[in-house]
Enzyme design. Structure first.
Site, PDB file in Angstrom:
ATOM      1  N   GLY A  56       1.918   7.688   5.853  1.00 11.24           N
ATOM      2  CA  GLY A  56       2.993   7.477   5.042  1.00 11.24           C
ATOM      3  C   GLY A  56       3.462   8.904   4.491  1.00 11.24           C
ATOM      4  N   GLU A  57       2.502   9.808   4.178  1.00 14.21           N
ATOM      5  CA  GLU A  57       3.241  11.103   3.787  1.00 14.21           C
ATOM      6  C   GLU A  57       3.705  11.827   4.801  1.00 14.21           C
ATOM      7  OE1 GLU A  57      -0.199  13.252   1.962  1.00 14.21           O
ATOM      8  OE2 GLU A  57      -0.378  11.612   0.335  1.00 14.21           O
TER       9      GLU A  57
END
Length: 396
Positions: A56-57
């Site tokens: 996600g990052e």
């Protein structure tokens, strides 16, 4: 820093039997283990290093990657802590390595004489030895999309002697005013640019399974990133959603938990397809057993329930990515890591927090649930990051 590394070493020795057990039973804990304890030296020169944790990052940072590369005219390479983030960035063709354990001497081996021009840490990646290594070598350090929960704030205050490294960031760009106020207690140079995850731009995908999913006239309801702790709620929710005529797509948070999700579906008496082996004839329930495809599924779905949010031991997952693709988003009550995002999407009318199955049913009875248009927010965030980084360029 010496005392921090001594304590870290002692902790590592004490919990090593537990880590060994995890490495044997969980693939992600043993993934490229030697790279974490015997890192290979970086060969790149005159580059920007971006350190982040997860998939996600990684996706979130890519929203502003071109902006940063264009400003500094330098290549970006990635340092990551998770196997999922590593695999995704490798698959996308980026230079990436797994960050070693947070011992100062390992960073000396890792970087040798090839230090970055600039280092950028993402969200909560506050590793004292990593940060001190760069600072001692006169490398400028940013912390971007920075977030600090109330619980983390109290923890950092208690162990301020070890987390004085927060004060060593040259610039901190927080994702909210609340985060800014907490970071300000440790570092006075804090800006706010909102959550960079809003800057995601929708994409078009060409996976073979997409036209198969779309060829059936039912709307698609996605249960995304669910944990094994949430199976009880999930089993009830799937039955309820199916009763409203949706096709259900179920994506476990960790693929290693796939057998537990298969058992749940079998216990419910539901026929299902595995996404990887789906053919022209598909069931009303599809179980995702492939890595990195959720965003593509969001691009054709209608509603998404974000997991990690219905068990009190969890803190939720990012609701923004499904919202970008004009899904109505559901989540549970436990979204501590995304409080501001949940509040923002609620105000726009495209997210609902669900307390029980009946409440979910009440929403599904509504014919036209809203979706979000986040393009203006995306542009605002890109411009904000340009301003902060441009100021750095002119001062460097």
């Amino acid at each position: 820093m010496l005392s921090y590394n001594i304590i870290l070493l002692l902790v590592f020795i004490i919990i090593s039997p537990f880590l060994l057990y995890k490495a044997i039973t969980k693939k992600r804990f043993r993934y490229r283990l030697f790279d974490r304890v015997i890192p290979k030296a970086v060969q790149e020169k005159d580059y920007i290093l971006v350190h982040l944790a997860s998939l996600g990052e990684a996706k979130a940072f890519l929203n502003i990657k071109d902006t940063i590369e264009n400003l500094f005219k330098k290549k970006i390479i990635f340092s990551v802590t998770s196997n999922i983030g590593y695999d995704y960035l490798k698959k996308e063709g980026f230079d990436v390595f797994l960050a070693p354990l947070d011992f100062y001497f390992l960073y000396k081996k890792l970087f040798n004489d090839n230090l970055p021009f600039l280092s950028i840490f993402f969200e909560t990646e506050i590793w004292p030895a990593y940060i001190n290594f760069f600072k001692n070598n006169h490398i400028r350090i940013f912390l971007i999309n920075a977030r600090m929960s109330e619980k983390s704030y109290k923890f950092y205050k208690k162990l301020k002697v070890f987390f004085s490294s927060i004060s060593k960031f040259d610039v901190i760009i927080a994702k909210s005013q609340n985060d800014k106020e907490r970071f300000y207690k440790f570092n006075k140079n804090v800006k706010v640019c909102d959550n960079v995850k809003y800057a995601l731009q929708s994409k078009k995908f060409e996976y073979e399974f997409l036209p198969i999913l779309k060829s059936h006239n039912k709307k698609i309801f996605v249960f995304s990133s669910f944990h094994c702790q949430e199976l009880d709620f999930l089993s009830k929710a799937i039955i309820r959603v199916l009763s409203f005529g949706y096709k259900v797509v179920l994506a476990p948070r960790y693929l290693e938990d796939l057998p537990l999700f298969e058992k749940m579906l079998k216990d419910l008496g539901l026929d299902y397809n595995l996404l990887s082996s789906m053919k022209n004839t598909i069931k009303d329930c599809i179980l995702v057993d492939s890595f990195g495809v959720l965003e593509a599924i969001y691009s054709i779905s209608d509603k998404v329930f974000v997991g990690g949010s219905v068990a009190g031991t969890l803190k939720g997952h990012n609701p923004i990515e499904p919202a970008i693709y004009k899904n109505f988003v559901f989540c549970g009550l436990y979204m501590d890591s995304f409080k501001e995002e949940v509040g923002f999407l609620k105000k726009l009318g495209c997210l609902a927090q669900i307390n029980d199955i009946d409440e979910l049913s009440n929403y599904l009875k509504q014919p036209n649930l809203a979706f979000c248009d986040l393009e203006q927010k995306r542009q605002q965030i890109i411009e904000c990051y340009k301003r902060v980084f441009l100021k750095f360029v002119t001062q460097a």
